[in-house]
Design a protein around this motif. Sequence first.
Motif, mmCIF file in Angstrom:
data_model
loop_
_atom_site.group_PDB
_atom_site.id
_atom_site.type_symbol
_atom_site.label_atom_id
_atom_site.label_comp_id
_atom_site.label_asym_id
_atom_site.label_seq_id
_atom_site.Cartn_x
_atom_site.Cartn_y
_atom_site.Cartn_z
ATOM 1 N N THR A 1 37.170 88.365 14.444
ATOM 2 C CA THR A 1 35.999 88.744 15.232
ATOM 3 C C THR A 1 35.793 87.709 16.337
ATOM 4 O OG1 THR A 1 34.508 87.545 13.735
ATOM 5 C CG2 THR A 1 34.894 89.875 13.270
ATOM 6 N N ASN B 1 36.200 84.827 10.746
ATOM 7 C CA ASN B 1 34.834 85.191 11.120
ATOM 8 C C ASN B 1 34.363 84.250 12.221
ATOM 9 O OD1 ASN B 1 33.178 87.297 10.287
ATOM 10 N ND2 ASN B 1 32.992 86.505 8.214
ATOM 11 N N SER C 1 28.369 88.602 10.440
ATOM 12 C CA SER C 1 29.395 87.890 9.661
ATOM 13 C C SER C 1 29.390 88.324 8.210
ATOM 14 C CB SER C 1 29.160 86.380 9.756
ATOM 15 O OG SER C 1 29.313 85.916 11.081
ATOM 16 N N THR D 1 32.499 90.380 6.295
ATOM 17 C CA THR D 1 33.068 89.785 5.077
ATOM 18 C C THR D 1 33.054 90.788 3.931
ATOM 19 O OG1 THR D 1 32.318 87.579 5.757
ATOM 20 C CG2 THR D 1 32.870 87.884 3.433
ATOM 21 N N ASN E 1 35.516 81.037 7.940
ATOM 22 C CA ASN E 1 34.273 81.226 8.680
ATOM 23 C C ASN E 1 34.096 80.071 9.662
ATOM 24 O OD1 ASN E 1 33.412 83.609 7.326
ATOM 25 N ND2 ASN E 1 32.751 82.371 5.581
#
Length: 305
Positions: free
Chosen positions: A59, A139, A170, A174, A191
Amino acid sequence: MVSACINHLLSQPMWLVLVSSLGLLSFLKTSTSLLKWVYATFLRPKKNLRDYGSWALITGATDGIGKAFAHRLAQRDLNLILVGRNPTKLETVSREIQAEHPGTKIKTVVFDFSSEASAGVRSIIEKATEGLDVGLLINNLGITYPAASFFHEVDEKVWMDIVRVNLVGSSRVTQAVLAGMIERKRGAIINIGSGAASAMPSHPLFTIYAATKAYIDQLSRCLYVEYKRCGIHVQCQAPCTGTAICCNKNDCKSSFDSEIILVHTITRSLRRGCDWSSRLRSTVCSLLGSLVSMVAGLLASRARS
């Protein structure tokens, strides 16, 4: 010689023997931790990221760290699902990567996480990843204030968009990929947090941004504990700097080069926690932040007196 040492110890006061034993145990514990860190950071062989799966979902893939990840993972022979809100930028990044790595398969997903339709992102991601061996999630969602502001001055739409993108987006992405990872019993989630939350004691004038990144840090810690038994590795990387928009072409190239270096360090040996350079930067920032807070407190006390 051994018996002489034992006799010498027995002749010492008991309190001294106890204190020396505690000191020895503390030294051994610290030495063991240091040796483990040296091995994990410098000696452990590279991780073959395809062991997690042949596809990676990224992303925020059109700029900064997300774009650097896309290039790096294509170099590591992974196919890519790139998620972003700008279709033109997504197409540009896709062409750049396929020009460098012609064998890389790339899918793009256009989605604006700050929109009211963000609640439907989970089904969109699930549809995009259906039938694909997605083993790695990057992420990299993140937006912040347009300018430094006190919290009461920030428009509600601005800080709600930050919460919607950084925190809610986020979390939903996930959730969307976790089911497949659990089924395959392997996967990795990286992340992207921020030194604003993990390194600095506080990050005033960007309060909501720092708070959402603190959530990402804690989310990663909890997910690591929840899913390590499923063969899923989770970590939060907290860079102290990051860029998405550059003023000129030279600045963009310099920034992108530094982000490539950061991504190389992260992917060299995927594991929970920060890489050594992030740890060092976080420690330095934390010490400087504490020092600044202490000096400010002393100055304030002197001013009052």
